[in-house]
Design a protein around this motif. Structure first.
Motif, PDB file in Angstrom:
ATOM      1  N   ALA A 163       0.832  -1.199   0.000  1.00 55.38           N
ATOM      2  CA  ALA A 163       0.000   0.000   0.000  1.00 55.38           C
ATOM      3  C   ALA A 163       0.867   1.250   0.000  1.00 55.38           C
ATOM      4  CB  ALA A 163      -0.908  -0.008   1.223  1.00 55.38           C
ATOM      5  N   ASP A 164       0.364   2.302  -0.618  1.00 53.05           N
ATOM      6  CA  ASP A 164       1.087   3.571  -0.648  1.00 53.05           C
ATOM      7  C   ASP A 164       0.905   4.295   0.680  1.00 53.05           C
ATOM      8  OD1 ASP A 164       2.611   5.593  -1.757  1.00 53.05           O
ATOM      9  OD2 ASP A 164       0.880   6.646  -2.586  1.00 53.05           O
ATOM     10  N   VAL A 165       1.912   5.059   1.069  1.00 54.88           N
ATOM     11  CA  VAL A 165       1.803   5.945   2.224  1.00 54.88           C
ATOM     12  C   VAL A 165       2.300   7.317   1.800  1.00 54.88           C
ATOM     13  CG1 VAL A 165       2.112   4.070   3.903  1.00 54.88           C
ATOM     14  CG2 VAL A 165       4.090   5.359   3.118  1.00 54.88           C
ATOM     15  N   SER A 166       1.839   8.337   2.456  1.00 50.02           N
ATOM     16  CA  SER A 166       2.212   9.696   2.086  1.00 50.02           C
ATOM     17  C   SER A 166       3.633  10.001   2.530  1.00 50.02           C
ATOM     18  CB  SER A 166       1.256  10.701   2.737  1.00 50.02           C
ATOM     19  OG  SER A 166       1.475  10.739   4.143  1.00 50.02           O
ATOM     20  N   PRO A 167       4.280  10.986   1.874  1.00 50.54           N
ATOM     21  CA  PRO A 167       5.621  11.391   2.327  1.00 50.54           C
ATOM     22  C   PRO A 167       5.643  11.824   3.785  1.00 50.54           C
ATOM     23  CG  PRO A 167       5.169  12.278   0.149  1.00 50.54           C
ATOM     24  CD  PRO A 167       3.879  11.691   0.634  1.00 50.54           C
ATOM     25  N   ALA A 168       4.577  12.508   4.219  1.00 49.80           N
ATOM     26  CA  ALA A 168       4.522  12.963   5.608  1.00 49.80           C
ATOM     27  C   ALA A 168       4.459  11.781   6.568  1.00 49.80           C
ATOM     28  CB  ALA A 168       3.311  13.876   5.809  1.00 49.80           C
ATOM     29  N   GLN A 169       3.657  10.780   6.221  1.00 56.25           N
ATOM     30  CA  GLN A 169       3.558   9.601   7.074  1.00 56.25           C
ATOM     31  C   GLN A 169       4.867   8.831   7.104  1.00 56.25           C
ATOM     32  OE1 GLN A 169       0.478   6.856   5.894  1.00 56.25           O
ATOM     33  NE2 GLN A 169       0.658   5.619   7.759  1.00 56.25           N
ATOM     34  N   GLU A 170       5.517   8.733   5.950  1.00 51.83           N
ATOM     35  CA  GLU A 170       6.807   8.051   5.888  1.00 51.83           C
ATOM     36  C   GLU A 170       7.831   8.767   6.765  1.00 51.83           C
ATOM     37  OE1 GLU A 170      10.247   6.772   2.619  1.00 51.83           O
ATOM     38  OE2 GLU A 170       8.422   7.778   1.941  1.00 51.83           O
ATOM     39  N   ALA A 171       7.893  10.087   6.640  1.00 46.38           N
ATOM     40  CA  ALA A 171       8.838  10.863   7.453  1.00 46.38           C
ATOM     41  C   ALA A 171       8.527  10.729   8.942  1.00 46.38           C
ATOM     42  CB  ALA A 171       8.808  12.329   7.030  1.00 46.38           C
ATOM     43  N   ASP A 172       7.257  10.728   9.288  1.00 45.57           N
ATOM     44  CA  ASP A 172       6.879  10.589  10.694  1.00 45.57           C
ATOM     45  C   ASP A 172       7.325   9.249  11.269  1.00 45.57           C
ATOM     46  OD1 ASP A 172       5.739  13.086  10.774  1.00 45.57           O
ATOM     47  OD2 ASP A 172       3.673  12.380  10.508  1.00 45.57           O
TER      48      ASP A 172
ATOM     49  N   VAL B 102      23.806   5.518   9.689  1.00 49.19           N
ATOM     50  CA  VAL B 102      22.399   5.263   9.375  1.00 49.19           C
ATOM     51  C   VAL B 102      22.122   5.564   7.915  1.00 49.19           C
ATOM     52  CG1 VAL B 102      20.005   5.886   9.887  1.00 49.19           C
ATOM     53  CG2 VAL B 102      21.673   5.732  11.741  1.00 49.19           C
ATOM     54  N   SER B 103      21.471   4.622   7.267  1.00 48.22           N
ATOM     55  CA  SER B 103      21.029   4.793   5.882  1.00 48.22           C
ATOM     56  C   SER B 103      19.520   5.006   5.885  1.00 48.22           C
ATOM     57  CB  SER B 103      21.386   3.536   5.079  1.00 48.22           C
ATOM     58  OG  SER B 103      20.741   3.539   3.823  1.00 48.22           O
ATOM     59  N   ILE B 104      19.037   5.880   5.013  1.00 45.50           N
ATOM     60  CA  ILE B 104      17.599   6.084   4.868  1.00 45.50           C
ATOM     61  C   ILE B 104      17.128   5.386   3.601  1.00 45.50           C
ATOM     62  CG2 ILE B 104      18.025   8.374   3.833  1.00 45.50           C
ATOM     63  CD1 ILE B 104      14.818   7.140   5.668  1.00 45.50           C
ATOM     64  N   ASP B 105      16.214   4.460   3.769  1.00 41.00           N
ATOM     65  CA  ASP B 105      15.650   3.685   2.666  1.00 41.00           C
ATOM     66  C   ASP B 105      14.388   4.404   2.182  1.00 41.00           C
ATOM     67  OD1 ASP B 105      14.545   1.837   0.962  1.00 41.00           O
ATOM     68  OD2 ASP B 105      14.205   0.291   2.479  1.00 41.00           O
ATOM     69  N   THR B 106      14.546   5.221   1.138  1.00 46.08           N
ATOM     70  CA  THR B 106      13.417   5.986   0.612  1.00 46.08           C
ATOM     71  C   THR B 106      13.663   6.344  -0.841  1.00 46.08           C
ATOM     72  OG1 THR B 106      11.990   7.930   0.957  1.00 46.08           O
ATOM     73  CG2 THR B 106      14.364   8.248   1.277  1.00 46.08           C
ATOM     74  N   PHE B 107      12.575   6.501  -1.604  1.00 48.31           N
ATOM     75  CA  PHE B 107      12.699   6.988  -2.978  1.00 48.31           C
ATOM     76  C   PHE B 107      12.218   8.427  -3.090  1.00 48.31           C
ATOM     77  CE2 PHE B 107       8.638   4.665  -2.697  1.00 48.31           C
ATOM     78  CZ  PHE B 107       7.732   5.652  -3.063  1.00 48.31           C
ATOM     79  N   ARG B 108      11.924   9.061  -1.959  1.00 47.33           N
ATOM     80  CA  ARG B 108      11.405  10.425  -1.951  1.00 47.33           C
ATOM     81  C   ARG B 108      12.473  11.410  -1.498  1.00 47.33           C
ATOM     82  NH1 ARG B 108       5.871   8.139   0.694  1.00 47.33           N
ATOM     83  NH2 ARG B 108       4.552   8.271  -1.175  1.00 47.33           N
ATOM     84  N   ALA B 109      12.685  12.434  -2.315  1.00 47.32           N
ATOM     85  CA  ALA B 109      13.724  13.413  -2.018  1.00 47.32           C
ATOM     86  C   ALA B 109      13.450  14.149  -0.718  1.00 47.32           C
ATOM     87  CB  ALA B 109      13.846  14.408  -3.177  1.00 47.32           C
ATOM     88  N   SER B 110      12.193  14.468  -0.453  1.00 44.32           N
ATOM     89  CA  SER B 110      11.879  15.224   0.761  1.00 44.32           C
ATOM     90  C   SER B 110      12.173  14.412   2.009  1.00 44.32           C
ATOM     91  CB  SER B 110      10.404  15.651   0.753  1.00 44.32           C
ATOM     92  OG  SER B 110       9.546  14.519   0.763  1.00 44.32           O
ATOM     93  N   VAL B 111      11.873  13.121   1.975  1.00 44.23           N
ATOM     94  CA  VAL B 111      12.157  12.259   3.119  1.00 44.23           C
ATOM     95  C   VAL B 111      13.666  12.076   3.260  1.00 44.23           C
ATOM     96  CG1 VAL B 111      11.820   9.969   4.118  1.00 44.23           C
ATOM     97  CG2 VAL B 111       9.935  11.092   2.908  1.00 44.23           C
ATOM     98  N   ALA B 112      14.352  11.914   2.140  1.00 41.41           N
ATOM     99  CA  ALA B 112      15.808  11.761   2.172  1.00 41.41           C
ATOM    100  C   ALA B 112      16.458  12.983   2.805  1.00 41.41           C
ATOM    101  CB  ALA B 112      16.345  11.542   0.764  1.00 41.41           C
ATOM    102  N   ARG B 113      16.013  14.169   2.395  1.00 44.15           N
ATOM    103  CA  ARG B 113      16.606  15.400   2.930  1.00 44.15           C
ATOM    104  C   ARG B 113      16.364  15.509   4.433  1.00 44.15           C
ATOM    105  NH1 ARG B 113      18.531  19.974   0.777  1.00 44.15           N
ATOM    106  NH2 ARG B 113      17.766  19.477  -1.320  1.00 44.15           N
ATOM    107  N   GLN B 114      15.146  15.232   4.865  1.00 42.94           N
ATOM    108  CA  GLN B 114      14.844  15.292   6.299  1.00 42.94           C
ATOM    109  C   GLN B 114      15.677  14.282   7.079  1.00 42.94           C
ATOM    110  OE1 GLN B 114      10.455  15.737   7.338  1.00 42.94           O
ATOM    111  NE2 GLN B 114      10.295  15.412   5.127  1.00 42.94           N
ATOM    112  N   ALA B 115      15.853  13.096   6.499  1.00 39.26           N
ATOM    113  CA  ALA B 115      16.633  12.064   7.171  1.00 39.26           C
ATOM    114  C   ALA B 115      18.098  12.481   7.308  1.00 39.26           C
ATOM    115  CB  ALA B 115      16.523  10.747   6.410  1.00 39.26           C
TER     116      ALA B 115
END
Length: 286
Positions: free
Chosen positions: A72-81, A99-112
Motif C-alpha cells: 500500500a502507498d503511504v504519504s511522504p509525511a507519514q513516511e517521514a513521521d 544510518v542509511s535512509i531507505d526511501t525513494f522520496r527526495a523530501s524524506v531523504a533530505r529530512q533524514a
C-alpha cells in the motif's frame, strides 16, 4: 574470484573502506513488511539496532515505506513521521552508527540527512521522484558526504511485478542503470553504490540469472549492494516460508560475495558478517 577496485566512501566525513565487504542491517518501521521478523516498532528499534551493531553491522538501513510487491502507498509525511524519530533515537544512543535512509522520496531523504543519516538508499534509482538526483547532487556539492545507492527498478512497488519483460536481462539492467548513473553524475554526485535490484521487476529465475552474472556489473567500477535477504527467490524456490529462509539467504549472500559484492543488505546481521569473514579467507587465495 573478481578483482574489485578498492572503494572508499565518505560518510559525513568518515572514510569507509569497502575492501572488506560491509553489512547493512534492515530496520523496517512499517506494519506490512514481507518478513514479519523485520517489522520493528519504535519501542523495539533501539534494542534491535544495538544488537545489529554488536553483531557487526556497518550500516543500519531505516525504512518507513514497504516495497514488497503490491504494498500500500503511504504519504511522504507519514513516511517521514515513521523514520525521522527512529533515526534521531538511534543516533542519540549510538552516536557512531552509520544510518542509511531507505526511501525513494527526495523530501524524506533530505529530512533524514538533516536528522543525521549518512546514506540514501533509493530503491527506484531516481525514477519515482524527479527531485531526488538534484537533492543528491546538492548534498554532494555541499561536501557533506552522503553516498547514494542507485538501484534498478521498473515501475512502482505496486506495478513492478508486471514489468519483468526484457530483451536481454543483464544487458538491459546494465543499460538502464548506466542511463541513470550518467544523469546522476551530471548533478555532481560522486559516492555512488549500485544495486541490481533483486526482486524488483524481476522473477525468481531472473534473479538467479542476475546473480550468476554479477561480475558483469563491475564494468561500472562502483561498489555493489546486494539485497537478497529472505526474498521470494529464496523461499519460493525452497518451498518454505520467509521465516525459514535464513540458510538459503546465507547461501546466496555467499555467492554474491564471491562475485564481488561490497555490501550485503540483510535482516540477519551476524550470519552475514560470518559469511563475509569466511569468503574473505577464500578470496585471499585467489
Amino acid at each position: 574470484m573478481p578483482k574489485v577496485t578498492k572503494k572508499t566512501l565518505n560518510c559525513r566525513g568518515r572514510l569507509l573502506d569497502l575492501a572488506q565487504p560491509a553489512v547493512m542491517g534492515i530496520l523496517n518501521i512499517t506494519p506490512d513488511s514481507f518478513f514479519t521478523g523485520s517489522r520493528v516498532s519504535l519501542d523495539e528499534t533501539l534494542l534491535r539496532a544495538g544488537q545489529m551493531l554488536t553483531d557487526g553491522a556497518t550500516f543500519l538501513d531505516v525504512g518507513g515505506y514497504s516495497t514488497r510487491p503490491g504494498a500500500a502507498d503511504v504519504s511522504p509525511a507519514q513516511e517521514a513521521d515513521r523514520v525521522i524519530p527512529v533515526i534521531e533515537s538511534i543516533l542519540a544512543n549510538f552516536p557512531d552508527a552509520l544510518v542509511s535512509i531507505d526511501t525513494f522520496r527526495a523530501s524524506v531523504a533530505r529530512q533524514a540527512v538533516e536528522a543525521g543519516a549518512c546514506v540514501i538508499n533509493d530503491v527506484s534509482g531516481g525514477t519515482l521522484d524527479p527531485a531526488m538526483f538534484d537533492t543528491v547532487g546538492e548534498l554532494a556539492r555541499s561536501g557533506m558526504g552522503v553516498p547514494y545507492v542507485l538501484m534498478h527498478m521498473r515501475g512502482t512497488p505496486q506495478t513492478m511485478q508486471s514489468m519483468t519483460t526484457y530483451q536481454q536481462l543483464v544487458v538491459d539492467v546494465i543499460d538502464e542503470l548506466a542511463s541513470q548513473l550518467a544523469r546522476l553524475r551530471t548533478r555532481g554526485a560522486t559516492d555512488i553504490i549500485l544495486d541490481p535490484g533483486f526482486g524488483f521487476a524481476k522473477t525468481p529465475a531472473q534473479n538467479f540469472e542476475l546473480l550468476n552474472s554479477l561480475n558483469s556489473f563491475h564494468i561500472f567500477d562502483e561498489p555493489l549492494l546486494i539485497g537478497l535477504s529472505r526474498k521470494t527467490t529464496v523461499w519460493k524456490t525452497l518451498n518454505i516460508k520467509p521465516e525459514e529462509a535464513l540458510n538459503g539467504t546465507t547461501v546466496l549472500n555467499t555467492a554474491a560475495l564471491l562475485k564481488g559484492a561490497s555490501i550485503l543488505r540483510v535482516h540477519d546481521v551476524r550470519e552475514a558478517v560470518e559469511a563475509v569473514k569466511l569468503t574473505q579467507k577464500i578470496i585471499l587465495f585467489d
